[in-house]
Design an enzyme around this catalytic site. Structure first.
Site, PDB file in Angstrom:
ATOM      1  N   GLY A  37       0.825  -1.204   0.000  1.00 47.28           N
ATOM      2  CA  GLY A  37       0.000   0.000   0.000  1.00 47.28           C
ATOM      3  C   GLY A  37       0.856   1.249   0.000  1.00 47.28           C
ATOM      4  O   GLY A  37       2.085   1.178   0.093  1.00 47.28           O
ATOM      5  N   GLY A  82       0.507   5.426   1.530  1.00 44.73           N
ATOM      6  CA  GLY A  82      -0.311   6.428   2.224  1.00 44.73           C
ATOM      7  C   GLY A  82       0.362   7.782   2.189  1.00 44.73           C
ATOM      8  O   GLY A  82       1.268   8.020   1.384  1.00 44.73           O
ATOM      9  N   PHE A 119       2.501   9.217   4.160  1.00 50.62           N
ATOM     10  CA  PHE A 119       3.931   9.296   4.471  1.00 50.62           C
ATOM     11  C   PHE A 119       4.767   8.654   3.378  1.00 50.62           C
ATOM     12  O   PHE A 119       5.882   9.076   3.092  1.00 50.62           O
ATOM     13  CB  PHE A 119       4.270   8.536   5.757  1.00 50.62           C
ATOM     14  CG  PHE A 119       3.486   8.959   6.954  1.00 50.62           C
ATOM     15  CD1 PHE A 119       3.169  10.286   7.163  1.00 50.62           C
ATOM     16  CD2 PHE A 119       3.079   8.021   7.878  1.00 50.62           C
ATOM     17  CE1 PHE A 119       2.457  10.670   8.275  1.00 50.62           C
ATOM     18  CE2 PHE A 119       2.368   8.396   9.005  1.00 50.62           C
ATOM     19  CZ  PHE A 119       2.047   9.723   9.198  1.00 50.62           C
ATOM     20  N   VAL A 139       4.080   1.221   2.065  1.00 54.56           N
ATOM     21  CA  VAL A 139       3.864   0.262   3.144  1.00 54.56           C
ATOM     22  C   VAL A 139       4.209  -1.138   2.615  1.00 54.56           C
ATOM     23  O   VAL A 139       3.723  -1.539   1.558  1.00 54.56           O
ATOM     24  CB  VAL A 139       2.385   0.301   3.611  1.00 54.56           C
ATOM     25  CG1 VAL A 139       2.140  -0.709   4.721  1.00 54.56           C
ATOM     26  CG2 VAL A 139       1.995   1.699   4.084  1.00 54.56           C
ATOM     27  N   LYS A 142       6.016   0.772   7.595  1.00 53.55           N
ATOM     28  CA  LYS A 142       5.436   1.994   7.031  1.00 53.55           C
ATOM     29  C   LYS A 142       6.568   2.998   6.917  1.00 53.55           C
ATOM     30  O   LYS A 142       7.123   3.429   7.925  1.00 53.55           O
ATOM     31  CB  LYS A 142       4.351   2.479   7.993  1.00 53.55           C
ATOM     32  CG  LYS A 142       3.319   3.326   7.387  1.00 53.55           C
ATOM     33  CD  LYS A 142       2.141   3.451   8.332  1.00 53.55           C
ATOM     34  CE  LYS A 142       1.349   4.680   8.007  1.00 53.55           C
ATOM     35  NZ  LYS A 142       0.188   4.830   8.849  1.00 53.55           N
ATOM     36  N   ASP A 146      -9.402  10.948  12.525  1.00 50.71           N
ATOM     37  CA  ASP A 146      -9.319  10.547  11.107  1.00 50.71           C
ATOM     38  C   ASP A 146      -9.877   9.130  10.943  1.00 50.71           C
ATOM     39  O   ASP A 146      -9.301   8.303  10.231  1.00 50.71           O
ATOM     40  CB  ASP A 146      -7.847  10.612  10.655  1.00 50.71           C
ATOM     41  CG  ASP A 146      -7.705  10.580   9.132  1.00 50.71           C
ATOM     42  OD1 ASP A 146      -8.680  10.915   8.431  1.00 50.71           O
ATOM     43  OD2 ASP A 146      -6.622  10.207   8.651  1.00 50.71           O
TER      44      ASP A 146
END
Ligand SMILES: Nc1ncnc2c1ncn2[C@@H]1O[C@H](COP(=O)(O)OP(=O)(O)OP(=O)(O)O)[C@@H](O)[C@H]1O
Length: 239
Positions: free
Chosen positions: A32, A34, A36, A39, A54, A152
């Site tokens: 994945g 995100g 930042f 992942v 991450k 969030d």
């Protein structure tokens, strides 16, 4: 004066955050991406189950990307101060190689709640849905009891492991005892559009065949005035 690199190192390594030697880790496939960075699925000699890494690249540690850096550190600090809870994804620590830092956490083997609901939309019965809602309310109640508000929560930040809810992604969370809090700069355009719609009163239509008590509960939870909404403890009891 300390460099931003030193400041970052201090911020990470003071306190309770476990540093895991990078040599103990074998990095697997990308799963994945995100706010930042990327992942990865991974394994670690000293951790029995699969983990995810991450990543934040060290080159992000510069003025113009301060918001990303602050969110990363905030996620790290808030998450590492939480005790183990069955509805919170476990954070094992942090590791680093030459170019990047990595948060090390449990791999949630059923993916995000969003993916899970898409896949099972037509087959999930109400007992499972209510159980997921109860687990989620339990996790939120635990966060609130630690004076943390997540800020969030949505179905991509909620993971599932062996069918159990795991709340994740504390980058926008706030410790209500901490005076420094603003991370408004990292909201994306979609989030701002969504907030506008909500402020203007837009709400989804209840889905057909949803039990009426459940519809009432979530309608109460989206009332404009926070004081009119049930507390998470009340929701937990009602669920
Ligand atoms: N612990 C985990 N177990 C399994 N998959 C994960 C885990 N953490 C993240 N992922 C996967 O990686 C994706 C990106 O995760 P990440 O938390 O970096 O970003 P995001 O929540 O999608 O975005 P943002 O950080 O901008 O809110 C997730 O959507 C999920 O598919």
């Amino acid at each position: 004066m300390t460099s931003s690199q030193e400041w970052f190192d201090d911020a990470i390594f003071d306190g309770t955050i476990q540093k895991i030697p990078y040599e103990e880790i074998s990095k697997g496939k990308l799963i994945g991406e995100g706010g930042f960075g990327k992942v990865y699925l991974a394994e670690c000699n000293s951790i029995a189950e699969k983990i995810v890494l991450k990543k934040i690249r060290k080159c992000h540690i510069k003025e113009k990307e301060k918001d990303i850096l602050f969110a990363f550190i905030k996620e790290l600090k808030i998450h590492s101060n939480l005790e183990q809870h069955e509805s919170i994804i476990p954070l094992y620590g942090i590791t680093e190689n030459r170019n990047s830092y990595f948060l090390v956490m449990q791999f949630a083997n059923n993916g995000t709640l969003s993916e899970f609901l898409k896949e099972k939309r037509d087959t999930l019965d109400w007992a499972i849905k209510i159980s997921l809602a109860e687990q989620m309310a339990g996790g939120i109640h635990y966060l609130h009891s630690c004076n943390i508000i997540h800020r969030d929560l949505h179905s991509k930040n909620i993971l599932l492991h062996d069918g159990q809810i795991k709340i994740a992604d504390f980058g926008l969370s706030k410790d209500i005892n901490s005076p420094t809090s603003s991370t408004l700069g990292i909201f994306g355009l979609n989030q701002i559009a969504l907030m506008n719609n909500i402020i203007n009163g837009l709400r989804e239509d209840p889905i057909i065949y949803t039990p009426l008590e459940y519809v009432e509960l979530y309608k109460d939870s989206w009332k404009p005035e926070p004081k009119d909404r049930p507390l998470i403890q009340e929701e937990l009891t009602l669920i």
